[in-house]
Design a protein around this motif. Structure first.
Motif, PDB file in Angstrom:
ATOM      1  N   ALA A 736      -2.476 -31.893  -1.493  1.00 49.40           N
ATOM      2  CA  ALA A 736      -2.717 -33.346  -1.564  1.00 49.40           C
ATOM      3  C   ALA A 736      -3.928 -33.657  -2.437  1.00 49.40           C
ATOM      4  O   ALA A 736      -4.004 -34.719  -3.043  1.00 49.40           O
ATOM      5  CB  ALA A 736      -2.917 -33.895  -0.160  1.00 49.40           C
ATOM      6  N   HIS A 737      -4.880 -32.739  -2.498  1.00 49.25           N
ATOM      7  CA  HIS A 737      -6.084 -32.961  -3.311  1.00 49.25           C
ATOM      8  C   HIS A 737      -5.953 -32.393  -4.712  1.00 49.25           C
ATOM      9  O   HIS A 737      -6.949 -32.258  -5.425  1.00 49.25           O
ATOM     10  CB  HIS A 737      -7.307 -32.350  -2.609  1.00 49.25           C
ATOM     11  N   GLY A 738      -4.783 -32.033  -5.078  1.00 46.55           N
ATOM     12  CA  GLY A 738      -4.524 -31.552  -6.436  1.00 46.55           C
ATOM     13  C   GLY A 738      -5.222 -30.248  -6.750  1.00 46.55           C
ATOM     14  O   GLY A 738      -5.590 -30.002  -7.904  1.00 46.55           O
ATOM     15  N   ILE A 739      -5.461 -29.425  -5.736  1.00 44.90           N
ATOM     16  CA  ILE A 739      -6.088 -28.120  -6.005  1.00 44.90           C
ATOM     17  C   ILE A 739      -4.968 -27.153  -6.368  1.00 44.90           C
ATOM     18  O   ILE A 739      -4.178 -26.755  -5.508  1.00 44.90           O
ATOM     19  CB  ILE A 739      -6.878 -27.635  -4.783  1.00 44.90           C
ATOM     20  N   GLY A 740      -4.896 -26.832  -7.655  1.00 42.50           N
ATOM     21  CA  GLY A 740      -3.795 -26.005  -8.139  1.00 42.50           C
ATOM     22  C   GLY A 740      -4.087 -24.539  -7.967  1.00 42.50           C
ATOM     23  O   GLY A 740      -3.449 -23.843  -7.180  1.00 42.50           O
ATOM     24  N   THR A 741      -5.107 -24.053  -8.678  1.00 40.52           N
ATOM     25  CA  THR A 741      -5.455 -22.640  -8.564  1.00 40.52           C
ATOM     26  C   THR A 741      -6.405 -22.499  -7.391  1.00 40.52           C
ATOM     27  O   THR A 741      -7.544 -22.956  -7.422  1.00 40.52           O
ATOM     28  CB  THR A 741      -6.159 -22.161  -9.850  1.00 40.52           C
ATOM     29  N   ARG A 742      -5.913 -21.857  -6.334  1.00 39.84           N
ATOM     30  CA  ARG A 742      -6.712 -21.824  -5.109  1.00 39.84           C
ATOM     31  C   ARG A 742      -7.592 -20.584  -5.066  1.00 39.84           C
ATOM     32  O   ARG A 742      -7.104 -19.457  -5.224  1.00 39.84           O
ATOM     33  CB  ARG A 742      -5.793 -21.804  -3.887  1.00 39.84           C
ATOM     34  N   ARG A 743      -8.886 -20.848  -4.863  1.00 45.42           N
ATOM     35  CA  ARG A 743      -9.816 -19.724  -4.664  1.00 45.42           C
ATOM     36  C   ARG A 743     -10.309 -19.838  -3.207  1.00 45.42           C
ATOM     37  O   ARG A 743     -11.045 -20.767  -2.876  1.00 45.42           O
ATOM     38  CB  ARG A 743     -10.971 -19.807  -5.665  1.00 45.42           C
ATOM     39  N   ALA A 761      -3.194 -15.743   4.353  1.00 43.76           N
ATOM     40  CA  ALA A 761      -3.354 -16.719   3.267  1.00 43.76           C
ATOM     41  C   ALA A 761      -3.587 -16.052   1.911  1.00 43.76           C
ATOM     42  O   ALA A 761      -3.368 -16.669   0.863  1.00 43.76           O
ATOM     43  CB  ALA A 761      -4.513 -17.661   3.588  1.00 43.76           C
ATOM     44  N   ALA A 762      -4.020 -14.786   1.917  1.00 43.38           N
ATOM     45  CA  ALA A 762      -4.438 -14.142   0.660  1.00 43.38           C
ATOM     46  C   ALA A 762      -3.321 -14.127  -0.380  1.00 43.38           C
ATOM     47  O   ALA A 762      -3.571 -14.297  -1.586  1.00 43.38           O
ATOM     48  CB  ALA A 762      -4.932 -12.719   0.949  1.00 43.38           C
ATOM     49  N   SER A 763      -2.085 -13.986   0.085  1.00 47.46           N
ATOM     50  CA  SER A 763      -0.993 -13.880  -0.890  1.00 47.46           C
ATOM     51  C   SER A 763      -0.678 -15.239  -1.535  1.00 47.46           C
ATOM     52  O   SER A 763       0.061 -15.309  -2.491  1.00 47.46           O
ATOM     53  CB  SER A 763       0.253 -13.322  -0.192  1.00 47.46           C
ATOM     54  N   GLU A 764      -1.262 -16.307  -1.014  1.00 45.19           N
ATOM     55  CA  GLU A 764      -0.960 -17.628  -1.570  1.00 45.19           C
ATOM     56  C   GLU A 764      -2.110 -18.166  -2.427  1.00 45.19           C
ATOM     57  O   GLU A 764      -2.120 -19.343  -2.771  1.00 45.19           O
ATOM     58  CB  GLU A 764      -0.681 -18.622  -0.430  1.00 45.19           C
ATOM     59  N   VAL A 765      -3.103 -17.318  -2.735  1.00 47.73           N
ATOM     60  CA  VAL A 765      -4.253 -17.793  -3.526  1.00 47.73           C
ATOM     61  C   VAL A 765      -4.512 -16.838  -4.687  1.00 47.73           C
ATOM     62  O   VAL A 765      -4.003 -15.707  -4.697  1.00 47.73           O
ATOM     63  CB  VAL A 765      -5.531 -17.903  -2.642  1.00 47.73           C
ATOM     64  N   SER A 766      -5.335 -17.320  -5.655  1.00 43.38           N
ATOM     65  CA  SER A 766      -5.592 -16.468  -6.822  1.00 43.38           C
ATOM     66  C   SER A 766      -6.701 -15.457  -6.519  1.00 43.38           C
ATOM     67  O   SER A 766      -6.738 -14.374  -7.069  1.00 43.38           O
ATOM     68  CB  SER A 766      -5.979 -17.327  -8.019  1.00 43.38           C
ATOM     69  N   HIS A 767      -7.655 -15.854  -5.633  1.00 43.01           N
ATOM     70  CA  HIS A 767      -8.726 -14.924  -5.280  1.00 43.01           C
ATOM     71  C   HIS A 767      -9.200 -15.225  -3.857  1.00 43.01           C
ATOM     72  O   HIS A 767      -9.241 -16.384  -3.444  1.00 43.01           O
ATOM     73  CB  HIS A 767      -9.907 -15.076  -6.254  1.00 43.01           C
ATOM     74  N   ARG A 786      -7.262  -4.051   2.800  1.00 41.14           N
ATOM     75  CA  ARG A 786      -5.906  -4.270   3.336  1.00 41.14           C
ATOM     76  C   ARG A 786      -5.218  -5.492   2.717  1.00 41.14           C
ATOM     77  O   ARG A 786      -4.037  -5.701   2.900  1.00 41.14           O
ATOM     78  CB  ARG A 786      -5.992  -4.522   4.857  1.00 41.14           C
ATOM     79  N   LEU A 787      -5.997  -6.354   2.043  1.00 39.93           N
ATOM     80  CA  LEU A 787      -5.441  -7.637   1.621  1.00 39.93           C
ATOM     81  C   LEU A 787      -4.756  -7.538   0.265  1.00 39.93           C
ATOM     82  O   LEU A 787      -5.170  -6.757  -0.594  1.00 39.93           O
ATOM     83  CB  LEU A 787      -6.560  -8.686   1.534  1.00 39.93           C
ATOM     84  N   PRO A 788      -3.735  -8.360   0.047  1.00 41.89           N
ATOM     85  CA  PRO A 788      -3.092  -8.376  -1.253  1.00 41.89           C
ATOM     86  C   PRO A 788      -3.936  -9.171  -2.265  1.00 41.89           C
ATOM     87  O   PRO A 788      -4.756  -9.999  -1.872  1.00 41.89           O
ATOM     88  CB  PRO A 788      -1.778  -9.107  -0.970  1.00 41.89           C
ATOM     89  N   GLY A 789      -3.747  -8.928  -3.532  1.00 40.36           N
ATOM     90  CA  GLY A 789      -4.368  -9.725  -4.595  1.00 40.36           C
ATOM     91  C   GLY A 789      -5.825  -9.399  -4.806  1.00 40.36           C
ATOM     92  O   GLY A 789      -6.352  -8.384  -4.347  1.00 40.36           O
ATOM     93  N   SER A 790      -6.474 -10.339  -5.530  1.00 39.84           N
ATOM     94  CA  SER A 790      -7.873 -10.130  -5.915  1.00 39.84           C
ATOM     95  C   SER A 790      -8.782 -10.543  -4.748  1.00 39.84           C
ATOM     96  O   SER A 790      -8.695 -11.679  -4.267  1.00 39.84           O
ATOM     97  CB  SER A 790      -8.115 -10.978  -7.173  1.00 39.84           C
ATOM     98  N   VAL A 791      -9.645  -9.628  -4.326  1.00 38.45           N
ATOM     99  CA  VAL A 791     -10.484  -9.897  -3.146  1.00 38.45           C
ATOM    100  C   VAL A 791     -11.917  -9.434  -3.399  1.00 38.45           C
ATOM    101  O   VAL A 791     -12.129  -8.377  -4.001  1.00 38.45           O
ATOM    102  CB  VAL A 791      -9.952  -9.139  -1.900  1.00 38.45           C
ATOM    103  N   SER A 792     -12.904 -10.233  -2.979  1.00 36.43           N
ATOM    104  CA  SER A 792     -14.287  -9.764  -3.014  1.00 36.43           C
ATOM    105  C   SER A 792     -14.928 -10.036  -1.655  1.00 36.43           C
ATOM    106  O   SER A 792     -14.382 -10.800  -0.846  1.00 36.43           O
ATOM    107  CB  SER A 792     -15.066 -10.485  -4.125  1.00 36.43           C
TER     108      SER A 792
END
Ligand SMILES: Cc1ncc(COP(=O)(O)O)c(C=O)c1O
Length: 927
Positions: A736-743, A761-767, A786-792
């Motif tokens: 709703a807030h137009g946040i496209g690339t989610r970090r 939620a990790a699989s639905e965000v870019s980082h 253990r998490l998918p994707g880019s994680v710090s």
């Protein structure tokens, strides 16, 4: 506390006030004294008692007592006089420090009368024993032999011992007789002078449990052994329900209140019978009757077996008026029945006049008024004029066992000074033709008359007024008040104590509820109390009755507030009367939710009377009270599901705030909170609930329910639905807030909820950035792996500046995410923490930030819980509460969200919740 403070403390309160013991009229001075003395008392003497005293404002330090007044100093050092109607639990019949008794005490010290002259003739105690025999004998026509001791419980012990000695010696005499008869019969059979009667021998064989080949001699011997065994068994001590006879090991066995006995249940207890119930007394005596086998040799040369019944009751203990049990007087009929039963069975009746005796009821003995006669009499309390520690066991000389005088001794018994004071107290009773006794009687009548009138005016608050002379009880009883706070006080037996706190602070009147009947205010003023003082008390009680009728808990408890908060006291709002807890019915499950004060201001919602209290006042009140409260059934609801299912929900309030638990966890006192959780679970079980949801910190302290060992219950931390609802809500808001690339930033990522949210939620965000406390880096790294994707990972909240979708899931007791931690772009924060992680000002200072209350769920069919605070939120409820309902409605039979969360459970509970008609933001968009 410094050494010098300790030293001056030891020198006495007056010394600390700067003036020695005579300092009562000293100038007002600032007083450093009281706080350290309280600390010493709490730390080195009575920790829990001190907590209770301070919770209800009774932690006053009295410096002196005179007549009916005790005196303490207020914070400014001014002396405050308090009308003492508690009267030393009945010990202050002559008032505090009666001048005649004080002069007797000081004279005996000046004259160097011996305290210690054991094993010699104790002249003062001889005189006192004689006087007591005369006084008691005047009512009963008998003589008495008195054993002295120092305290009430000690003479109760002595009475048990004497009665047991009587029983044992009687048993020994009986055994002699049985033995004699048995041997005589055996010999006669052996020499052929006699023989067993056939039928009797058959029966004797059966009783002895020997085989058919047993010889007559063996049978007779076996019967004797049976008699020996029976007579060697302990006898039954009888006492009445509601009885109070003291708290030492033996006396405690006769004190009925299970609360006092529970920790020492291995000591056993008397057989308690309901006071006034003659049939119950007869049944108890019957049950304590043993049948002894008596072998007799008749003149006809036949040996027979006879049954010899023996009532094996050691003694029956009675108080003529049960004091600590709530001022209940025994009836004349009951006394007569006791006397008849005891006479026919042969056991002694011990009349405990420790509280009632010495004239308080208008007669020397309260039992006199009913013409009742006991065999032993116990006196203490006022016997020493409230000044000397002395107690007496007076035994009817026909029953007295001479050996007792040296079998039972005590170093400080029989001392001259105590006996002299007791003699002076008896003089006071007798002079002017018993004027003091008449005063007790007349003033008592006056007081009882006024109180009965008050009861008629407030029957909904004062259930009963009971008593005789200056021993009076007022039983308070509120029928189902709407105010949660009043219900809490009633349920936890604290109403009488709260009234005592109010009367002390607002009226300067001191009293206390009876020890075993906390709803009954007990009054025991001195014989010298003025009628005007009794009038003042009645006026105060009328005010209390009005406050209780109006449910004005704010005024009733305002003595607990700091000075500033007392000034503003608008008329309190009326509370909503909660629904009653329905009876169990087939096909309907019962669930309980363990809630607690998330923040101190929940107190405002707990009882609308407190709605105007500020945060710090709420905190102070809860800090004071939480030491004395236990879990409480706050409210009841019936919730329907979309598919027609129903569940009864009991909300159980645990008496702590998040901040108190956080402090306890930090200080290594997790057990304190866990004990409350366990007690909450027990209460839920008592209410018949088999599904129990753990709100807020109750899941944290119970290691997500794992600390509760009970396989008959279905337990849930409610965290799976919290996770499901928060993720849906958060991503829908991000869209709703137009946040496209989610970090994504997850605060509290090492926690049960944070970790699962990150995982799902990790699989639905870019980082994903996992944020934890300093020191949590290793655990964060392990999760990151253990998490998918880019994680710090980060241990600094500033890492959130890079994030535009944030989860707050820490268990910090106060907000930790502030504006400076956040990006200036559009940010959505889903705060699932209770209490919240995001500081209030974030939304004000950062219009770009949208803060969502995560974990909020709406009930099916637009139902709402008409209650706020304590994790119940009105229109929506916390997801953990909703999950509890879902588990109950869906008929789940296993623990759910128990221990570490599982992705499969999160998905399942989400599906079930939607199926039963629960809803939450974003759920529809993410179907
Ligand atoms: C009837 C009765 N018996 C025994 C006792 C115990 O006396 P003490 O506290 O001196 O041990 C009390 C104390 O209140 C009492 O009221």
């Amino acid at each position: 506390m410094t050494e010098s403070m300790v030293a001056s403390t030891i020198a006495g309160p007056g010394a600390l006030a700067g003036g020695g013991l005579d300092a009562h009229d000293a100038e007002a001075s600032s007083r450093p004294a009281d706080a350290p003395l309280r600390e010493l008392y709490a730390r080195y003497s009575r920790p829990q008692l001190m907590a209770v005293l301070s919770a209800i404002g009774l932690d006053v330090i009295y410096e002196r007592g005179q007549g009916d007044y005790l005196y303490y100093r207020d914070d400014r050092g001014h002396e405050v006089a308090v009308l003492d109607l508690l009267g030393g639990f009945g010990a202050s019949l002559f008032g505090h420090n009666h001048p005649r008794l004080v002069s007797c005490a000081t004279r005996s010290l000046r004259e160097l009368r011996p305290f210690n002259a054991q094993a010699s003739v104790r002249s003062a105690s001889a005189l006192l024993a004689y006087r007591l025999s005369q006084r008691i004998g005047a009512a009963t026509g008998r003589d008495y032999v008195t054993t002295f001791a120092s305290t009430g419980a000690e003479v109760v012990e002595a009475a048990i011992k004497h009665a047991e000695l009587e029983r044992r010696l009687g048993g020994d005499r009986l055994l002699q007789r049985l033995r004699h008869e048995n041997v005589r019969a055996r010999r006669a059979v052996a020499t052929g002078e006699a023989r067993w009667e056939a039928a009797s021998f058959e029966r004797a064989l059966g009783v002895s449990a020997l085989g058919p080949d047993a010889s007559p001699r063996e049978v007779a011997q076996a019967l004797l052994s049976i008699a020996e065994r029976e007579l060697g068994k302990p006898g039954t001590v009888l006492a009445l329900e509601r009885a109070f006879h003291g708290k030492t090991t033996g006396a405690l066995r006769l004190t009925h209140n299970p609360e006092y006995r529970a920790p020492w249940r291995c000591f056993g207890h008397a057989l308690f019978i309901p006071a006034g119930d003659v049939a119950a007394l007869q049944r108890a005596v019957q049950a304590a009757t043993v049948v002894l086998p008596l072998v007799t040799l008749g003149d006809d040369g036949l040996v027979r077996l006879q049954d010899m019944p023996r009532v094996d009751v050691v003694a029956l203990f009675v108080e003529p008026i049960q004091g600590e049990g709530g001022i209940h007087e025994l009836s004349l009929d009951y006394w007569q029945a006791i006397r008849a039963v005891a006479d026919s069975a042969g056991f002694p009746v011990v009349v405990d006049e420790i509280q009632t005796g010495m004239g308080r009821t208008g007669r020397f003995l309260a039992s006199e008024a009913l013409g009742a006669r006991g065999d032993y009499y116990l006196l203490s309390k006022s016997l020493g004029g409230g000044l000397a520690k002395i107690a007496a066991l007076s035994v009817d000389s026909e029953r007295y066992q001479p050996d007792f005088g040296y079998l039972h001794t005590s170093t400080f018994a029989d001392d001259d000074p105590s006996s002299l004071i007791a003699l002076a107290a008896l003089d006071l009773l007798e002079e002017r033709d018993g004027a003091l006794l008449r005063a007790c009687s007349n003033k008592g009548e006056y007081l009882l008359g006024k109180l009965r009138a008050l009861q008629e005016a407030f029957p909904d608050v004062i259930r009963a007024v009971r008593g005789r002379g200056l021993m009076v009880g007022i039983e308070l009883a509120l029928s189902a008040p709407a105010s949660a706070f009043l219900r809490l006080l009633c349920a936890q037996n604290l109403l009488g104590f709260m009234v005592a706190g109010y009367l002390l602070h607002e009226w300067k009147i001191r009293l206390a509820p009876a020890l075993s009947a906390n709803g009954t205010l007990r009054l025991e003023p001195s014989a010298g109390v003025e009628l005007a003082e009794l009038d003042r008390y009645c006026l105060a009680l009328e005010t209390v009755a009005r406050l209780l009728r109006d449910e004005d808990t704010l005024t009733l408890t305002s003595f607990l507030f700091p000075e500033e908060a007392r000034k503003e006291r608008p008329r309190p709002a009326r509370a909503r009367r909660p629904a009653s807890w329905p009876a169990a019915s087939a096909g309907k499950r019962r669930a309980a939710f363990l809630a607690h004060f998330s923040v101190a201001t929940d107190l405002q919602h707990f009882d609308p009377a407190f709605a105007t209290l500020g945060e710090s006042t709420c905190r102070q009140v809860l800090d004071k009270l939480s030491t004395t409260l236990t879990p409480f059934h706050l409210d009841s609801f019936q919730i329907a599901s979309m598919d027609g299912g129903r569940v009864d929900l009991a909300v159980i309030a645990l008496p702590f705030t998040s901040a108190q638990v956080a402090t306890a966890l930090r200080e290594g006192r997790a057990e304190w909170a866990l004990d409350h959780v366990r007690a909450g679970v027990e209460l839920a079980k008592e209410l018949g609930c088999d599904v129990i949801g753990f709100g807020g910190y109750s899941s944290i302290v119970s290691d997500n329910c794992r600390a509760i060992a009970d396989d008959e219950l279905v337990l849930t931390s409610g965290n799976s639905l919290t996770v499901a609802a928060a993720i849906d809500t958060m991503f829908a808001a991000a869209d709703a807030h137009g946040i496209g690339t989610r970090r994504l930033g997850v605060v509290g990522a090492t926690g049960n909820i944070g970790a699962m949210m990150a995982e799902l939620a990790a699989s639905e965000v870019s980082h994903t950035t996992l944020v934890g406390r300093p020191g949590a880096a290793r655990r964060l790294e392990a999760l990151a792996a253990r998490l998918p994707g880019s994680v710090s990972v980060a241990t600094d909240l500033n890492a959130l500046r890079e994030c535009n979708v944030i989860i707050g899931a820490s268990n910090a007791p106060a907000p930790i995410i502030a504006a400076q931690h956040l990006s200036h772009e559009n940010v959505v924060i889903c705060d699932v923490a209770v209490p919240r992680d995001v500081a209030l000002e974030v939304e004000l200072e950062r219009p770009n930030c949208r803060v969502l209350k995560g974990g909020s769920v709406r009930l099916p069919l637009e139902q709402r819980l008409d209650n706020r605070g304590l994790m119940i939120d009105g229109d929506a409820v916390y997801a953990c509460l909703a999950e509890t309902l879902v588990v109950a409605l869906a008929g789940i039979e296993r623990n759910f969200s128990f221990g570490a969360l599982r992705g499969a459970d999160v998905r399942e509970v989400r599906r079930l919740a939607l199926q039963h008609g629960f809803s939450f933001e974003g759920a529809a968009r993410r179907q």
